[in-house]
Motif scaffolding. Structure first.
Motif, PDB file in Angstrom:
ATOM      1  N   GLN A  32       0.861  -1.184   0.000  1.00  0.00           N
ATOM      2  CA  GLN A  32       0.000   0.000   0.000  1.00  0.00           C
ATOM      3  C   GLN A  32       0.896   1.232   0.000  1.00  0.00           C
ATOM      4  N   SER A  33       0.846   2.008  -1.066  1.00  0.00           N
ATOM      5  CA  SER A  33       1.753   3.143  -1.207  1.00  0.00           C
ATOM      6  C   SER A  33       1.348   4.278  -0.271  1.00  0.00           C
ATOM      7  N   GLU A  34       2.348   4.993   0.190  1.00  0.00           N
ATOM      8  CA  GLU A  34       2.116   6.148   1.058  1.00  0.00           C
ATOM      9  C   GLU A  34       1.853   7.368   0.197  1.00  0.00           C
ATOM     10  N   ARG A  35       0.844   8.121   0.584  1.00  0.00           N
ATOM     11  CA  ARG A  35       0.502   9.340  -0.152  1.00  0.00           C
ATOM     12  C   ARG A  35       0.581  10.525   0.795  1.00  0.00           C
ATOM     13  N   PRO A  36       1.025  11.665   0.305  1.00  0.00           N
ATOM     14  CA  PRO A  36       1.125  12.826   1.193  1.00  0.00           C
ATOM     15  C   PRO A  36      -0.259  13.305   1.622  1.00  0.00           C
ATOM     16  N   THR A  37      -0.379  13.674   2.898  1.00  0.00           N
ATOM     17  CA  THR A  37      -1.627  14.277   3.353  1.00  0.00           C
ATOM     18  C   THR A  37      -1.659  15.724   2.895  1.00  0.00           C
ATOM     19  N   GLU A  38      -2.834  16.188   2.599  1.00  0.00           N
ATOM     20  CA  GLU A  38      -2.965  17.555   2.093  1.00  0.00           C
ATOM     21  C   GLU A  38      -4.292  18.131   2.549  1.00  0.00           C
ATOM     22  N   ALA A  39      -4.424  19.413   2.405  1.00  0.00           N
ATOM     23  CA  ALA A  39      -5.687  20.068   2.754  1.00  0.00           C
ATOM     24  C   ALA A  39      -6.781  19.561   1.810  1.00  0.00           C
ATOM     25  N   VAL A  40      -7.870  19.109   2.391  1.00  0.00           N
ATOM     26  CA  VAL A  40      -8.946  18.513   1.606  1.00  0.00           C
ATOM     27  C   VAL A  40     -10.235  19.269   1.874  1.00  0.00           C
ATOM     28  N   GLU A  41     -10.978  19.560   0.825  1.00  0.00           N
ATOM     29  CA  GLU A  41     -12.294  20.168   0.958  1.00  0.00           C
ATOM     30  C   GLU A  41     -13.317  19.047   1.072  1.00  0.00           C
ATOM     31  N   GLU A  42     -13.605  18.639   2.311  1.00  0.00           N
ATOM     32  CA  GLU A  42     -14.465  17.481   2.531  1.00  0.00           C
ATOM     33  C   GLU A  42     -15.852  17.654   1.920  1.00  0.00           C
ATOM     34  N   SER A  43     -16.339  18.892   1.854  1.00  0.00           N
ATOM     35  CA  SER A  43     -17.690  19.117   1.324  1.00  0.00           C
ATOM     36  C   SER A  43     -17.820  18.662  -0.128  1.00  0.00           C
ATOM     37  N   ALA A  44     -16.669  18.646  -0.844  1.00  0.00           N
ATOM     38  CA  ALA A  44     -16.711  18.197  -2.239  1.00  0.00           C
ATOM     39  C   ALA A  44     -16.988  16.705  -2.350  1.00  0.00           C
ATOM     40  N   ALA A  45     -16.806  15.965  -1.250  1.00  0.00           N
ATOM     41  CA  ALA A  45     -17.049  14.520  -1.263  1.00  0.00           C
ATOM     42  C   ALA A  45     -18.468  14.171  -0.846  1.00  0.00           C
ATOM     43  N   VAL A  46     -19.266  15.175  -0.440  1.00  0.00           N
ATOM     44  CA  VAL A  46     -20.657  14.910  -0.042  1.00  0.00           C
ATOM     45  C   VAL A  46     -21.485  14.662  -1.291  1.00  0.00           C
ATOM     46  N   LYS A  47     -22.079  13.479  -1.359  1.00  0.00           N
ATOM     47  CA  LYS A  47     -22.885  13.149  -2.542  1.00  0.00           C
ATOM     48  C   LYS A  47     -24.378  13.328  -2.308  1.00  0.00           C
ATOM     49  N   SER A  48     -24.786  13.350  -1.028  1.00  0.00           N
ATOM     50  CA  SER A  48     -26.202  13.527  -0.711  1.00  0.00           C
ATOM     51  C   SER A  48     -26.333  13.686   0.799  1.00  0.00           C
TER      52      SER A  48
ATOM     53  N   TYR B 164     -20.943  10.789   2.485  1.00  0.00           N
ATOM     54  CA  TYR B 164     -19.700  11.066   1.764  1.00  0.00           C
ATOM     55  C   TYR B 164     -19.354   9.917   0.825  1.00  0.00           C
ATOM     56  N   ASP B 165     -18.801  10.274  -0.308  1.00  0.00           N
ATOM     57  CA  ASP B 165     -18.269   9.297  -1.264  1.00  0.00           C
ATOM     58  C   ASP B 165     -16.850   8.944  -0.820  1.00  0.00           C
ATOM     59  N   ARG B 166     -16.639   7.687  -0.411  1.00  0.00           N
ATOM     60  CA  ARG B 166     -15.336   7.269   0.116  1.00  0.00           C
ATOM     61  C   ARG B 166     -14.211   7.504  -0.888  1.00  0.00           C
ATOM     62  N   THR B 167     -14.476   7.330  -2.160  1.00  0.00           N
ATOM     63  CA  THR B 167     -13.419   7.474  -3.165  1.00  0.00           C
ATOM     64  C   THR B 167     -12.925   8.917  -3.289  1.00  0.00           C
TER      65      THR B 167
ATOM     66  N   LEU C 279     -13.710  14.448   9.052  1.00  0.00           N
ATOM     67  CA  LEU C 279     -15.125  14.779   9.198  1.00  0.00           C
ATOM     68  C   LEU C 279     -15.614  14.278  10.543  1.00  0.00           C
ATOM     69  N   THR C 280     -16.692  14.871  11.023  1.00  0.00           N
ATOM     70  CA  THR C 280     -17.263  14.476  12.303  1.00  0.00           C
ATOM     71  C   THR C 280     -18.689  13.987  12.101  1.00  0.00           C
ATOM     72  N   GLY C 281     -19.132  13.147  13.024  1.00  0.00           N
ATOM     73  CA  GLY C 281     -20.461  12.589  12.948  1.00  0.00           C
ATOM     74  C   GLY C 281     -21.501  13.494  13.586  1.00  0.00           C
ATOM     75  N   PRO C 282     -22.775  13.222  13.349  1.00  0.00           N
ATOM     76  CA  PRO C 282     -23.270  12.056  12.614  1.00  0.00           C
ATOM     77  C   PRO C 282     -23.092  12.215  11.104  1.00  0.00           C
ATOM     78  N   ALA C 283     -22.566  11.154  10.487  1.00  0.00           N
ATOM     79  CA  ALA C 283     -22.315  11.159   9.049  1.00  0.00           C
ATOM     80  C   ALA C 283     -22.217   9.720   8.566  1.00  0.00           C
ATOM     81  N   LEU C 284     -22.280   9.554   7.271  1.00  0.00           N
ATOM     82  CA  LEU C 284     -22.138   8.245   6.639  1.00  0.00           C
ATOM     83  C   LEU C 284     -21.104   8.353   5.533  1.00  0.00           C
ATOM     84  N   VAL C 285     -20.303   7.309   5.398  1.00  0.00           N
ATOM     85  CA  VAL C 285     -19.300   7.235   4.331  1.00  0.00           C
ATOM     86  C   VAL C 285     -19.573   5.962   3.544  1.00  0.00           C
ATOM     87  N   GLU C 286     -19.761   6.094   2.237  1.00  0.00           N
ATOM     88  CA  GLU C 286     -20.159   4.951   1.422  1.00  0.00           C
ATOM     89  C   GLU C 286     -19.166   4.694   0.299  1.00  0.00           C
TER      90      GLU C 286
END
Length: 405
Positions: free
Chosen positions: A324-340, A358-361, A369-376
């Motif tokens: 499993q390759s290591e990837r650099p952590t970076e600032a992420v806009e989590e709201s862009a992963a919300v699908k519904s 949230y879309d896991r991919t 992210l904090t709950g309550p939330a779902l990641v699919e």
């Protein structure tokens, strides 16, 4: 992390193991279907609890499992003939599962049937609402599994932090609530958690284990020639088997597992040793000291001497592994992963809230992210309850941690 608890939840069972101080959990005299077995194997605590576990009332009290609807006919919501309420039906009613995105959308779940069977068998007899009945079903199995995880965690060193590696198709739906019931505050879920057993096989070398009875006092007067004769015989057997699998002798590595007990009697204990431990007095002395330590830790009296009951030769051949390759952590806009968003029942308010899904991919290293939330994902779903936080690390693992004040 050298101390871990593993939890695997699928459709029919919940299996718990552990790694203590870097060593996998072993049962030297395991119980198999009620029969004692004199063959060491992984120590796994299995509960009859999974997504297909059936909820029912007995003498007016709610019970869940160990009876299971299995995959066929399965939960009522599968619409394959199941007529009894299950944990999966409860998760659907609670909003933990999306009826249109089960198995990545390849299977549609029937919400009406889930509500119908829970209402008929649980809610109406108890005089409560269908969502409350579903919540009680989920809470009961989470409490049962949490209690079992706590019992396994007690086998780890007292000072060790309790960390769970959660996997299995239903693992992410229950991991946080199980952990909370077991006083565990950290959970790790790999990118392949739904198929962790298959994924983990890609990380294993080829290996075989061979046993030989010895029955000698473990002292400086140990019959080194007899021990060497046993090891040589096991090695010949191992080389023959490995050669048949395409591995030459020079490709093999080996180590010994020693099974010792107190000469005063008591249970056998396991320790590891080099294959030449018996040939030098210094190495033998170290093994004798180790034996005394493990016997004392088990509550036996090592001062009356240790007995080498048997030994096992573990022979391995390395094979290429998936990395499993290591990837650099970076600032992420989590709201862009919300699908519904989806109505999710929250126990503390006994009502539904509109929870982000949230879309896991689209959640990469650094996402938080904090709950309550779902990641699919197309493999599994993760419930992040209130007071829990999910982050993605540099290896794309989901790290769930309780953030309760």
């Amino acid at each position: 992390i050298e101390n871990l608890i593993s939890t695997a939840m699928g459709g029919t069972s919940f299996d718990i193991g552990y790694v203590g101080e870097g060593q996998a959990s072993y049962a030297l005299s395991p119980d198999v279907e009620g029969f004692p077995c004199n063959l060491p194997m992984m120590s796994i605590l299995a509960l009859g609890t999974g997504g297909g576990s059936i909820a029912y009332l007995k003498d007016g009290e709610l019970k869940v499992g160990p009876q299971s609807a299995g995959a066929l006919p399965g939960p009522a919501c599968f619409n394959l003939g199941g007529t009894q309420p299950t944990v999966t039906d409860a998760n659907l009613v609670l909003g933990v599962l999306d009826p249109a995105f089960f198995l990545g959308g390849t299977m549609q779940l029937d919400m009406a049937k889930a509500r119908e069977v829970i209402a008929r068998d649980i809610a109406e007899p108890l005089g409560i609402s269908v969502p409350e009945a579903a919540w009680r079903i989920k809470s009961m199995v989470d409490a049962q599994m949490g209690d079992a995880v706590s019992r396994v965690a007690d086998k780890l060193p007292a000072e060790a932090e309790r960390v769970v590696v959660a996997y299995g198709g239903a693992g992410g739906l229950h991991a946080c609530d199980i952990a909370a019931a077991a006083a565990v505050k950290k959970i790790i879920m790999t990118p392949f958690s739904a198929v962790s057993s298959a994924y983990s096989s890609s990380l294993l070398d080829v290996g075989h284990l061979y046993y030989q009875r010895i029955d000698q006092p473990l002292t400086q007067e140990l019959d080194a020639a007899a021990v060497q004769q046993a090891i040589d015989g096991l090695m010949r057997e191992a080389e023959r088997d490995m050669r048949g699998e395409g591995f030459a002798s020079e490709m093999l590595t080996s180590e010994l597992q020693l099974f010792v007990c107190s000469q005063a009697g008591g249970s056998e204990q396991l320790l590891h040793a080099a294959t030449d431990f018996h040939q030098q007095s210094g190495s033998l002395a170290q093994v004798i000291d180790q034996a005394k330590a493990v016997l004392a830790a088990a509550g036996d009296n090592p001062e009356q001497g240790a007995q080498l009951v048997s030994l096992a030769l573990m022979v391995r051949a390395a094979v290429p592994h998936f990395v499993q390759s290591e990837r650099p952590t970076e600032a992420v806009e989590e709201s862009a992963a919300v699908k519904s968003t989806r109505p999710l029942y929250v126990g503390s308010t006994q009502d539904y809230v509109n929870a982000p899904v949230y879309d896991r991919t689209k959640l990469g290293p650094g996402a938080q992210l904090t709950g309550p939330a779902l990641v699919e994902s197309d493999q599994t779903s993760i419930l992040v309850p209130e007071n829990w936080e999910l982050t993605i690390d540099q290896y794309d693992n989901c790290i769930l941690e309780e953030v309760r004040a």
